[in-house]
Scaffold this motif. Sequence first.
Motif, PDB file in Angstrom:
ATOM      1  N   ALA A 403       0.827  -1.210   0.000  1.00  0.00           N
ATOM      2  CA  ALA A 403       0.000   0.000   0.000  1.00  0.00           C
ATOM      3  C   ALA A 403       0.857   1.255   0.000  1.00  0.00           C
ATOM      4  CB  ALA A 403      -0.932  -0.005   1.214  1.00  0.00           C
ATOM      5  N   MET A 404       1.903   1.254   0.820  1.00  0.00           N
ATOM      6  CA  MET A 404       2.757   2.441   0.887  1.00  0.00           C
ATOM      7  C   MET A 404       3.540   2.633  -0.405  1.00  0.00           C
ATOM      8  SD  MET A 404       3.235   4.921   2.962  1.00  0.00           S
ATOM      9  CE  MET A 404       2.923   4.397   4.635  1.00  0.00           C
ATOM     10  N   LEU A 405       3.966   1.550  -1.013  1.00  0.00           N
ATOM     11  CA  LEU A 405       4.682   1.650  -2.285  1.00  0.00           C
ATOM     12  C   LEU A 405       3.785   2.254  -3.363  1.00  0.00           C
ATOM     13  CD1 LEU A 405       7.178   1.064  -4.034  1.00  0.00           C
ATOM     14  CD2 LEU A 405       6.265  -1.241  -4.420  1.00  0.00           C
ATOM     15  N   LEU A 406       2.541   1.806  -3.436  1.00  0.00           N
ATOM     16  CA  LEU A 406       1.596   2.368  -4.411  1.00  0.00           C
ATOM     17  C   LEU A 406       1.378   3.856  -4.155  1.00  0.00           C
ATOM     18  CD1 LEU A 406      -1.104  -0.443  -4.665  1.00  0.00           C
ATOM     19  CD2 LEU A 406       0.398   0.346  -6.503  1.00  0.00           C
ATOM     20  N   ALA A 407       1.247   4.225  -2.879  1.00  0.00           N
ATOM     21  CA  ALA A 407       1.033   5.632  -2.551  1.00  0.00           C
ATOM     22  C   ALA A 407       2.210   6.485  -3.002  1.00  0.00           C
ATOM     23  CB  ALA A 407       0.806   5.787  -1.042  1.00  0.00           C
ATOM     24  N   VAL A 408       3.423   6.002  -2.772  1.00  0.00           N
ATOM     25  CA  VAL A 408       4.615   6.749  -3.204  1.00  0.00           C
ATOM     26  C   VAL A 408       4.650   6.880  -4.718  1.00  0.00           C
ATOM     27  CG1 VAL A 408       7.135   6.694  -3.321  1.00  0.00           C
ATOM     28  CG2 VAL A 408       5.986   6.155  -1.176  1.00  0.00           C
ATOM     29  N   LEU A 409       4.365   5.803  -5.427  1.00  0.00           N
ATOM     30  CA  LEU A 409       4.405   5.834  -6.894  1.00  0.00           C
ATOM     31  C   LEU A 409       3.394   6.832  -7.467  1.00  0.00           C
ATOM     32  CD1 LEU A 409       4.766   2.019  -7.715  1.00  0.00           C
ATOM     33  CD2 LEU A 409       6.514   3.791  -7.925  1.00  0.00           C
ATOM     34  N   PHE A 410       2.197   6.876  -6.877  1.00  0.00           N
ATOM     35  CA  PHE A 410       1.156   7.746  -7.424  1.00  0.00           C
ATOM     36  C   PHE A 410       1.282   9.193  -6.957  1.00  0.00           C
ATOM     37  CE2 PHE A 410      -0.760   3.840  -8.755  1.00  0.00           C
ATOM     38  CZ  PHE A 410      -1.545   4.179  -9.835  1.00  0.00           C
ATOM     39  N   THR A 411       2.107   9.441  -5.953  1.00  0.00           N
ATOM     40  CA  THR A 411       2.340  10.829  -5.539  1.00  0.00           C
ATOM     41  C   THR A 411       3.663  11.367  -6.053  1.00  0.00           C
ATOM     42  OG1 THR A 411       3.275  10.032  -3.440  1.00  0.00           O
ATOM     43  CG2 THR A 411       0.966  10.682  -3.427  1.00  0.00           C
ATOM     44  N   TRP A 412       4.464  10.526  -6.653  1.00  0.00           N
ATOM     45  CA  TRP A 412       5.816  10.921  -7.064  1.00  0.00           C
ATOM     46  C   TRP A 412       5.802  12.171  -7.929  1.00  0.00           C
ATOM     47  CZ3 TRP A 412       9.984   9.110  -4.798  1.00  0.00           C
ATOM     48  CH2 TRP A 412      11.241   9.340  -5.348  1.00  0.00           C
ATOM     49  N   ASN A 413       4.935  12.197  -8.919  1.00  0.00           N
ATOM     50  CA  ASN A 413       4.790  13.378  -9.779  1.00  0.00           C
ATOM     51  C   ASN A 413       3.353  13.894  -9.773  1.00  0.00           C
ATOM     52  OD1 ASN A 413       7.531  13.616 -10.848  1.00  0.00           O
ATOM     53  ND2 ASN A 413       7.103  11.681 -11.892  1.00  0.00           N
TER      54      ASN A 413
END
Length: 561
Positions: A403-413
Amino acid sequence: MNQNLAFADYAVFIIYFIVVSAYGYTVYRKRKQDEQDAKAYFLAEGNLTWWAIGASLIASNISAEQFIGMSGEGFFLGIAVAAYEWLAAIALIIVAVWFIPVYLKNKIYTMPQFLKTRYNESTALIMAVFWLFLYVFVNLTSILYLGAVAINGLAGGEYLHVIMIGLAVFALFISLGGMKVVAYTDVIQVAVLIIGGLVTSYIALTTVGQYFGVGANAIEGFKVLMREAPEHFKMIIPKPTATSSQLDIDKYLTFPGLMSYLAGIWIINLNYWGCNQYITQRALGADLQTARTGILFAGMLKLLMPLIVMLPGIAAYVLYTNGHLPQLVGGKDGAYSAVLTFLPTGLKGLSVAALTAAIVASLAGKVNSISTIYTLDIHKKYIQKDAGEKQQVNIGRIAVFAAMLLAVLFTWNDILGIGGVGGFTYIQKYTGFISPGVFAMFFLGMFWKRTTGTAAIVGVILGFVLSVVFNEYAPALFGNETLLYTAYPNGKGAFEIPFHICMGLSFFFTMLAMIAISFAGPKVNPKAFEIDSEMFKVKPQTTVLIVITLLIIVALYVKFW
């Protein structure tokens, strides 16, 4: 003005990090003998104290969307946005007195479990999948993005992705110990965020006082705010007229006056506090009186929140409109960070620690709930039915990482465009697409024995569809000026209904549909919960807490109506 943090600020922040981490590890070590027990991991062994429950509720609720987003709405709307917090206190009373007894009597530990027990497997699975998507792609992403943007602005504006990863890793460290570690570290987190938030508000008011020649006096600074921005101290946003400015129209679309109180804001609060795994999980492992006291304690703390998260936004508005603040980075959501630049060395570090505490506590609580729903309501039931206690805990931890990995990926840009909408409104609006159907399904399921599983499935789907229709296609259906509450130009030649009113309309028609469908079923659904008056009786000390909270709310509304 230089926004970079000094050595003393970093020192204060590092001390905060060490204290929280050390305390969390101590709690984890104390319950290590039970770490492979699923109930211990997901529900804190059912023995949280009332003050831990209340503090954890607030720490998980007050995050970047409040500090950054609500401060931004304070800059834009003023004190009207405090209604979210003050009415939340009333919603918490309702949840403590009427909702929690139903959950505890029926041994409900997750919201999908409630739906399975009361309705059927299909309803539970649909909602489990929805909640996972909502928590990851609306809540986690917005909290992580807004928090990283705010701290990055204070740190010099060059470390966005580093800060984003740091927040995610810190939250993972806290959450992997399970619900008990999350809840008890939240006690420290909420103390830091309240103290740091109050310091920020105090400095903001004294700064206003200094710039306007009344001295470094917080009370005088508050008087200056009321004098310089009287429209920001009205709880009701007036309905626009044909001659209204675009700004007045935009304010009404965000918070449509009295209609907000008749429609969306109650649905938002009761759904959030009463039908939300992320929130109710703190209380579901406790006995009734402990749960009630903890929830009411959280309600009293909510009364303080506008002072901490909204008032700095009004101060930023007055300073900005009088030329005492530079251009806000990130529009209205930059108001809180702009106010922090006025803090002296050391205190700035404390405020950054408070902001970080809010972000990390909310992220940790959110991923813990994600892992609980995925593990207990999806993986254990449909993928690995024979998973033992140890396997369930390990699966939960993998879910936390994912879940945290997905959140980071979708907030990256900022793929989701959170920055363009405004953080607080982004969460309220897009959560509001499903809230009416979910709340209708829970409310009728708890308190009307005739409600059927078919009605529940229709309700959650219809609620979502109607929300989309009212938000996106209302003019085509109703015409530009057909409805009393519709139709103010949004500046692009189109018309829209305020999203609070969309939620009210969706809830009303969803309730009608569910009631109509349920009348086609038996008079008492075999899966209906047993309800008796004894469940809802409250002890004298509970009544005292409720009365005190209500009196404070009445006094606040009398002052600012």
